[in-house]
Design an enzyme around this catalytic site. Structure first.
Site, PDB file in Angstrom:
ATOM      1  N   SER A  75       0.807  -1.216   0.000  1.00  0.00           N
ATOM      2  CA  SER A  75       0.000   0.000   0.000  1.00  0.00           C
ATOM      3  C   SER A  75       0.847   1.276   0.000  1.00  0.00           C
ATOM      4  CB  SER A  75      -0.956  -0.045   1.205  1.00  0.00           C
ATOM      5  OG  SER A  75      -1.921   0.955   1.134  1.00  0.00           O
ATOM      6  N   LYS A  99      -0.838  -4.043  -3.228  1.00  0.00           N
ATOM      7  CA  LYS A  99      -2.115  -3.435  -2.852  1.00  0.00           C
ATOM      8  C   LYS A  99      -2.133  -2.003  -3.381  1.00  0.00           C
ATOM      9  CE  LYS A  99      -5.145  -2.026   0.931  1.00  0.00           C
ATOM     10  NZ  LYS A  99      -5.303  -0.634   0.442  1.00  0.00           N
ATOM     11  N   GLN A 104      -8.953   3.199  -0.019  1.00  0.00           N
ATOM     12  CA  GLN A 104     -10.183   3.043   0.768  1.00  0.00           C
ATOM     13  C   GLN A 104     -10.608   4.373   1.378  1.00  0.00           C
ATOM     14  OE1 GLN A 104      -7.756   0.342   1.168  1.00  0.00           O
ATOM     15  NE2 GLN A 104      -9.077  -0.506  -0.401  1.00  0.00           N
TER      16      GLN A 104
END
Length: 526
Positions: free
Chosen positions: A285, A310, A314
């Site tokens: 991420s 990733k 979100q």
């Protein structure tokens, strides 16, 4: 009579339908009608809250692995590490034989202020005994934590003191740091390890970097191994430290989210020195945003193994009861347009991706990794080939070291024997250790794990039914010695010193030093 009841039921259902038609899309109306019908007419009582929670979880499961639901308690626990603090008594501790052993009180924290020391055993919190009662760590944490300025009485057993001691501790905000370690790993080269991207990460990094620059740092090893990510903004702020003005750091884009670009402002304080970034299969991420930007702009060299993959953004959707949905609203893309997100068509395959990588030999051999031509892109300045579609592929591959790991060693660690041995050794020798070694440098140079210490470790293993295996023991011995020394250093000083010891056997760290000390860095970036 039956017809009358049926008419009443149909009338109620009609009323529910009419009510639902006032809200949202036909699909939402259908969902509302189903929930209202169940709650009003089902033969038994139903737990509406639980039913709605389960429905939300099932809906999100149809989307992607990172769109999730968390209840109010989970939200609080999840946010603490990223927000950078929690409210409590301020101790690092470890459970040893059902007793809370203080490893270190937080510097200038509530416990240190009242006189709690490393090595103390906390046996009671207010009127609740917590020692020898098989209480879970979570239950103990609940008793120790509490609102800022609230008070808690702690009963402590201290080695060399006959009677229990009672301390009244006023709880306070306790910082949670993003940086595990920051030190000069060799003349001219600094090392900084970041464990997460939280609210204070950029600030901590700048402070550490300035301190290292005062000590003569020209080059930097940035360790993101095992860093699972965090705040997108924190990753942007960190990448900004390395890039020139108007260089693209990352952009995000989704079905309803228009393209949003983040550019470097040109005020970063490490835009010129040599930079090596360490990644592994657990780097994810926000860490991949930083790594991707550095690689795409040919700003530094990436070392290690392919990162997790990733690349989804979100957005938190808070709900009225304190629970929260984390909903994927966009994908992020590196400056060259790479999507780092690995495929998630099958949740089972997604979750076992790392196991598959190991089984396919990827973690041991770079030649087992194959990217289709469609995923190849060119870096921004030097036009080097890099890859998208499933993590950051490093410029220098470092295989996972399987030579030191054996079942005997794994069992020693899994049963907590390595940690228990360290705790007992520190407890029995703290005074002589602190007297003999006034600083870490002295300890690191002179302290060695003795044969007597290793014999005691093996005896503890025997008692815990870890069957001794001479061949495996000899194979893992260098790692066992390093771990024991690192854990002792951590308990005498802090986590920074733990990594200073462990990094002597970390293959990626050693490869980074090799690259900086040879012509490999320049050869790769030209």
């Amino acid at each position: 009579m039956i017809m009358k009841k049926l008419s009443i039921l149909l009338a109620c259902l009609w009323a529910i339908t009419a009510h639902a038609q006032n809200f949202g899309s036909p699909a939402l109306q259908k969902l509302q009608m189903a929930e209202m019908a169940i709650s009003r007419f089902y033969v038994d009582e139903v737990d509406e809250d639980k039913m709605v929670e389960e429905a939300i979880i099932k809906m999100l499961a149809q989307l992607d692995p990172h769109s999730t639901y968390s209840n109010a308690e989970e939200v609080k626990k999840m946010n603490e590490p990223l927000q950078g603090n929690f409210e409590g008594i301020g101790v690092q501790f470890q459970m040893v034989e059902d007793t809370l052993l203080v490893i270190q009180p937080v510097s200038n924290g509530p416990s240190e202020k009242v006189g709690i020391l490393a090595g103390d055993r906390i046996v009671a919190v207010n009127d609740s005994t917590i020692a020898g009662v098989k209480m879970s760590t979570e239950d103990i944490m609940k008793r120790l934590r509490g609102p800022k300025d609230s008070k808690v009485n702690l009963t402590v057993i201290r080695r060399g003191v006959k009677d229990p001691l009672v301390f009244t501790v006023k709880r306070d905000k306790i910082p949670i740091y993003s940086l595990d370690a920051s030190y000069m790993i060799q003349p001219g080269t600094g090392y900084i390890r970041i464990n997460r991207f939280g609210a204070t990460t950029a600030e901590e990094f700048k402070k550490a970097m300035k301190e290292l620059q005062k000590q003569g740092m020209k080059d930097l090893i940035l360790d993101l191994q095992g860093n699972g990510g965090g705040y997108l903004s924190a990753a942007q702020d960190l990448a900004n430290e390395f890039l020139d003005q108007n260089e693209l750091i990352v952009y995000t884009e989704g079905r309803t989210a228009p393209r949003n670009e983040t550019l470097a402002n040109g005020k970063g304080e490490f835009r010129n020195g040599r930079l090596v970034v360490l990644v592994d299969e657990y780097t994810a991420s926000a860490s991949e945003i930083v790594s991707g930007a550095i690689q795409d702009w040919d700003r530094g060299v990436i070392v290690g193994r392919r990162s997790f993959g990733k690349g989804l953004v979100q957005r938190p959707v808070p709900l009225q009861d304190g629970s929260m949905i984390r909903l994927t609203v966009a994908r992020y893309y590196t400056p060259t347009g790479r999507s780092i997100q690995k495929p998630y068509n099958s949740e089972t395959d997604y979750n076992k991706d790392l196991i598959d990588r190991f089984n396919h030999g990827e973690l041991m051999n770079a030649d087992s990794i194959h990217f289709p031509d469609s995923l190849k892109v060119q870096t921004k300045k030097l036009k080097r080939t890099v890859y998208g579609g499933g993590g950051i592929m490093p410029d220098y591959f470092v295989p996972i070291d399987t030579t030191l790991f054996t079942n005997y060693h794994r069992n020693l660690v899994a049963k907590g024997i390595v940690s228990k041995f360290t705790m007992k050794y520190i407890e029995n020798h703290r005074k002589e250790l602190t007297s003999e070694y006034k600083n870490f440098e002295d300890f690191n140079k002179k302290f060695n794990i003795s044969n007597d210490m290793l014999s005691t470790l093996r005896e503890m293993g025997d008692k815990e039914e870890v069957k001794f295996n001479e061949e495996q023991y000899q194979k893992s011995l260098p790692l066992i010695k390093t771990q024991l020394k690192a854990l002792i250093a951590r308990d005498l000083w802090d986590i920074n010193e733990y990594f200073r010891v462990m990094n002597t056997t970390n293959e990626s760290v050693q490869k980074a030093l090799e690259i900086l000390n040879s012509g490999e860095y320049k050869a790769k970036l030209k």
